[in-house]
Design an enzyme around this catalytic site. Structure first.
Site, PDB file in Angstrom:
ATOM      1  CG  HIS A 100      -2.165 -49.565  51.834  1.00  0.00           C
ATOM      2  ND1 HIS A 100      -0.989 -50.096  51.373  1.00  0.00           N
ATOM      3  CD2 HIS A 100      -2.713 -48.897  50.788  1.00  0.00           C
ATOM      4  CE1 HIS A 100      -0.825 -49.786  50.101  1.00  0.00           C
ATOM      5  NE2 HIS A 100      -1.842 -49.054  49.720  1.00  0.00           N
ATOM      6  CG  HIS A 107       3.427 -50.588  42.968  1.00  0.00           C
ATOM      7  ND1 HIS A 107       2.546 -50.112  43.910  1.00  0.00           N
ATOM      8  CD2 HIS A 107       3.170 -49.889  41.825  1.00  0.00           C
ATOM      9  CE1 HIS A 107       1.794 -49.168  43.372  1.00  0.00           C
ATOM     10  NE2 HIS A 107       2.146 -49.004  42.111  1.00  0.00           N
TER      11      HIS A 107
END
Length: 230
Positions: A100, A107
């Site tokens: 992606h 994160h």
């Protein structure tokens, strides 16, 4: 002083806020990835540079990059018989970069959001007593005696934790630096919106959240208002 927090300002409240803000952050950043930016990963850019230099594709890569690789400052490092035989980017992960888009970074967004909640829930000025670090072999903990060892705070360590989670995704080769810097701020903004929403429903007198943002400004959130503290 005679009341213990439970549904608000107690353990169930705190345990609810952390996973809730993470869920909101990940959904928000997924939209940014697919619906807005669709930024390619560093690994993909290295691959496109490689095939452009080979002449098999005509990707619109700025000539400053290709010139540097072929005859400029990077030419001493890249090419046959040199330290890096080609422009492909090494990966820390054997499976390569995620499939992606790079921006925003999941994160970093999640870390920024959860760090903001932690700073809002706890006293970020609390000193870190007797800090420890890993020894040179990484086998045990030893006292940390650096120049800041007596001035470390909970807020500073929370910020450091969020940055480490994000920056080492860059070190792994799967993100750009701006994925880190801007996505932390996206997560922070999502957390602020959640805290605004929460503050509207409190019955406690003078209930508020207060913390220092990543840019160093201090804010106070109450009754749905985000107020900068000078």
């Amino acid at each position: 002083k005679t009341q213990k927090g439970f549904a608000t300002f107690g353990a169930p409240h705190f345990l609810q806020l952390i996973p809730e803000v993470l869920g909101r952050a990940l959904r928000a950043v997924w939209w940014q990835k697919w619906g807005v930016h669709r930024r390619l990963r560093p690994e993909e850019f290295g691959g496109r540079t490689y095939v452009k230099l080979a002449g098999t594709r005509a990707y619109p890569i700025d000539s400053s990059i290709t010139t540097s690789l072929q005859s400029g400052g990077l030419s001493a490092y890249f090419g046959a018989g040199k330290r890096y035989p080609n422009a492909l980017l090494p990966q820390a992960f054997p499976e390569g970069a995620p499939c992606h888009p790079a921006y925003g970074a999941g994160h970093a967004t999640g870390s920024g959001a959860m760090a903001t909640i932690l700073k809002a829930l706890f006293d970020e000025n609390t000193p870190i007593k007797n800090p420890l670090q890993a020894n040179s072999a990484g086998t045990t903990l030893v006292p940390y005696l650096g120049p800041d060892s007596t001035s470390m705070t909970l807020g500073g360590e929370i910020n450091k934790m969020a940055s480490n989670i994000s920056l080492f995704r860059n070190a792994g080769g799967v993100h750009w630096r701006s994925d880190h810097t801007e996505s932390l701020l996206l997560g922070e903004q999502i957390a602020i919106a959640l805290l605004q929403e929460q503050s509207i429903g409190f019955n406690e007198d003078d209930a508020f959240f207060a913390f220092t943002r990543f840019d160093g400004t201090k804010v106070r959130i109450y009754d749905g208002v985000v107020e900068r503290v000078y």
